[in-house]
Design an enzyme around this catalytic site. Structure first.
Site, PDB file in Angstrom:
ATOM      1  N   TYR A  52      42.776  31.348  31.321  1.00 38.47           N
ATOM      2  CA  TYR A  52      41.590  32.178  31.555  1.00 38.47           C
ATOM      3  C   TYR A  52      40.466  31.823  30.579  1.00 38.47           C
ATOM      4  CZ  TYR A  52      38.766  36.331  32.381  1.00 38.47           C
ATOM      5  OH  TYR A  52      37.740  37.187  32.696  1.00 38.47           O
ATOM      6  N   GLU A 107      38.851  38.680  42.693  1.00 40.30           N
ATOM      7  CA  GLU A 107      37.406  38.569  42.470  1.00 40.30           C
ATOM      8  C   GLU A 107      36.771  37.513  43.362  1.00 40.30           C
ATOM      9  OE1 GLU A 107      34.547  37.830  38.598  1.00 40.30           O
ATOM     10  OE2 GLU A 107      36.307  39.098  38.403  1.00 40.30           O
ATOM     11  N   ASP A 111      39.197  39.338  37.762  1.00 35.06           N
ATOM     12  CA  ASP A 111      39.370  38.667  36.476  1.00 35.06           C
ATOM     13  C   ASP A 111      39.686  39.681  35.382  1.00 35.06           C
ATOM     14  OD1 ASP A 111      38.919  36.279  37.650  1.00 35.06           O
ATOM     15  OD2 ASP A 111      36.986  35.876  36.714  1.00 35.06           O
TER      16      ASP A 111
END
Length: 721
Positions: free
Chosen positions: A300, A7, A103
């Site tokens: 994350y 990303e 992601d």
């Protein structure tokens, strides 16, 4: 060769290191059988209305509703170069397989799929799904790649979200803007969220404070209080009756209680507490924890879970130990790591809670920004607290009778600090400590039947209005919107849903600010006059938290395969069609803006009113007048109404970030006035200093140039700083 698409460039760089793709090319890395490239966020967007019909370029009620039978996409302006890199790589003969490494969430899935479909690739593709950027996590992720098709439902949900936002935003924005003669941006989630802020402001403005009176008895070593009374005379009678008399303890209740450790952080909880502790905006917190994730120091961030999975249990004690070693204060009590408190597979969806990684033990904190240090410490402290012992205290409630009137007092004594001792040690290190409104009253060892000669007084106070929303409390309201619904059948169906998702709420708040609907005043969010007026005329269905929360629940159902994309989109299109038709043909839809535009402030040239126009904030004197204008978009940056109001009132905006010249060079600046009341830039950074150390200023006369002409001058402007 395998093409891996991440990303962001930073993530692609980390993946390339692990895969051995060590050669840096233009827009990608290569080596060891891999090409590793990136998307720089969204490269592809839904096409503008005029793509479907040139007649849609003009905003008109006659063209509404706009509902394409098939949605087309286009490359986002400014990202064409990177898109071309990906297209060329994807179409290379030596590329036999793709790996989606964006992601691991709904929007990440959308970013990759739109590129994949725009290129028209038919090559097989797999999915990398990881929650940490540590080397071992990336290695394990590539050993466990899944077919991309396993995430089709997630993509369908993301695609539905994008289309629904386009349909609601495009149609409702045009509808209300044309009717009322001023640009009124409407968002599927943004507008219900703004409604919260405006309703709170109305409650504050309409609040009438009322006095109250509490009789208090001083029993020598402690005090007791009576009920809160509205009648001062009644309180005076009780005070006179009890003053100097004997009070008898009628009840002493002692009970040992526990405060269990807090749960780990999900994104929303982290954003709320960072706002409360440090004043960070939701976007600042998200950007910071995203940076920590990319630096391999945190897992994350875009998660709604507050638990870990069973496969992580064995590593928790070591992680707790390393997290404790990073902290700047000593944890006096031993940490008894109760892992079971943080493990629950059933409460982990796409990603587990946000926690530090094992790399924290070797990090040089001085190389991190202040926000990165603060957020990383928050994550470490929360992990340690979550597995620590409960906080145990003894609560005492004493009831006293005096001349037939009842009084009471509550106090508590700490038996075992547990996790609270760790938290308090952390809070003590903060320069600006968050307010703690809880006061623990000290009550001596007393027993029933004891008597005291008391002194009576009256404490007089006033009821308090509701507080303005902060980002902390607004995020909470957004998260729990589904729980406040009165319709019980609907409430049961969507009680777990809110406005937006953890990944999107920060951006929603930022868009409300950028659209000129609200301003930050310290840590409070204050609606502008434009927002209050707008919420007074917009249809209830568009600002309904119930409807938006229901849509969010349906999107979640799509990602789980419970609901189909076709059914959801049919419902959205039916709603838009009915909604637009009702508003267009409602004879009572009179403009609250065009008949009497709300002044934003006094014109700095002629002292008449400055009002909002379609493309600018301009003097009401018009073209034949003084010609003062503040363009709504300057150098590619939207200028919110609130900033225009601040410029008019104080002669200076806040620091506005992201001004961009045609060359793509980006800079930050204030907008100020020169001596002739033209709008000019003032630069804050040392690289832009003029003589004498004052901020350098570059002038443009806003009455003589269009936004396009201003952009053409910015290459020279940004060349100086």
């Amino acid at each position: 060769m395998v093409l891996v698409i991440a990303e962001k460039p930073s993530v692609a760089g980390e993946i390339a290191k692990v895969l051995g793709a060590s050669k840096r090319e233009q827009g990608y890395h290569s080596g060891n059988g891999y090409y590793v490239s990136w998307c720089v966020g969204h490269l592809i967007e839904l096409a503008e209305p005029q793509h479907y019909d040139p007649a849609f370029e003009k905003w008109s009620l006659d063209t509404l509703p706009i509902m394409p039978s098939h949605f087309s996409t286009s490359v986002v302006s400014g990202t064409r170069q990177q898109y071309d890199v990906l297209r060329e790589l994807c179409n290379r003969n030596d590329v036999t397989e793709l790996v989606c490494a964006t992601d691991a969430g709904r929007e990440g899935e959308l970013i990759f799929r739109l590129v994949y479909e725009k290129i028209g690739s038919k090559k097989p593709c797999k999915r990398l799904w990881i929650s940490s950027m540590e080397t071992t996590a990336i290695q394990q992720g590539f050993q466990q790649l899944s077919p991309l098709s396993e995430y089709d439902n997630l993509y369908y949900a993301a695609r539905c979200r994008q289309k629904a936002d386009w349909l609601v935003g495009m149609n409702a924005t045009r509808l209300f803007s044309v009717i009322h003669g001023v640009t009124l941006k409407v968002g599927r989630v943004q507008t219900p969220t703004l409604s919260f802020i405006v309703e709170r402001e109305k409650n504050i403005t309409g609040f009438v404070k009322e006095p109250f009176y509490v009789v208090e008895l001083n029993c020598n070593s402690f005090s007791v209080s009576g009920a809160k009374l509205k009648d001062k005379q009644a309180a005076t009678v009780i005070r006179e009756t009890c003053d100097g008399k004997t009070a008898i303890i009628t009840s002493v209740q002692r009970q040992e209680k526990k405060n269990l450790p807090p749960k780990l952080y999900d994104l929303t909880t982290l954003q709320r507490e960072a706002n409360r502790m440090f004043g960070y905006t939701a976007q600042q917190t998200l950007d910071t924890v995203q940076s920590l994730y990319e630096k391999k120091l945190a897992t994350y961030p875009r998660t709604d879970s507050r638990y870990l999975t069973t496969d992580m249990a064995d590593g928790v004690p070591e992680l707790v130990h390393r997290s404790a070693s990073m902290l700047s204060f000593n944890i006096v009590q031993p940490i008894k790591c109760d892992i079971a408190k943080v493990i629950d597979n059933s409460k982990v969806t796409d990603h587990h809670a946000i926690i530090p990684t094992l790399s924290v033990s070797s990090v040089d904190l001085t190389r991190l920004t202040d926000p990165e240090q603060s957020i990383l410490r928050m994550l470490a402290v929360r992990l340690i607290c979550a597995v620590a012992e409960a906080h145990v205290y003894s609560e005492v409630v004493v009831t006293v009778d005096c001349e037939g009137n009842s009084f009471s007092s509550k106090g508590k004594t700490v038996v075992h600090q547990g996790w609270k001792g760790i938290e308090q040690s952390f809070l003590a290190t903060l320069r600006d400590k968050p307010k703690d409104n809880s006061v623990d009253t000290e009550i001596p060892d007393v027993s029933e039947g004891q008597s005291f000669t008391v002194k009576a007084d009256i404490h007089e106070g006033f009821t308090s209005p509701p507080k303005h929303y902060t980002e902390d409390t607004l995020l909470s309201a957004m998260e729990t919107a589904g729980r406040t619904i009165e319709d019980e059948s609907l409430k049961e169906a969507i009680q777990g849903s809110g406005l937006g998702t953890p990944a999107t709420r920060a951006n929603i708040i930022e868009n409300i600010i950028k659209s000129g609907y609200a301003e930050r005043n310290g840590n409070s969010l204050i609606p502008t006059t434009k927002a209050v007026t707008f919420m007074g005329i917009i249809d209830e269905r568009i600002k309904s938290a119930e409807l938006t929360a229901e849509w969010e629940k349906q999107l979640e159902d799509i990602s789980k395969g419970i609901l189909t994309e076709d059914v959801f989109m049919a419902n959205i299109q039916s709603f838009i069609s009915s909604f637009v038709d009702t508003i267009k043909h409602n004879p009572q839809t009179n403009s609250a803006f065009t008949s009497d535009k709300t002044p934003l402030g006094a014109c700095p040239r002629c002292k008449k009113h400055v009002v909002e126009q379609k493309m600018s904030y301009s003097c009401e004197s018009g073209k034949g007048g003084c010609g003062f204008v503040i363009w709504k978009t300057i150098a590619s940056v939207p200028i919110p109404q609130g900033q225009a109001e601040k410029l008019l009132a104080k002669g200076k905006t806040d620091l506005i970030k992201g001004f961009e010249g045609k060359s793509g060079k980006v800079f930050d600046a204030y907008l100020v006035f020169d001596k002739d009341r033209n709008v000019i830039f003032a630069f804050p950074n040392s690289a832009s200093k003029g003589h004498g150390g004052k901020p350098a200023r570059q002038r443009f006369d806003s009455s003589k140039y269009t936004p396009e002409e201003i952009n053409k001058m910015l290459d020279k402007l940004t060349g100086r700083g």
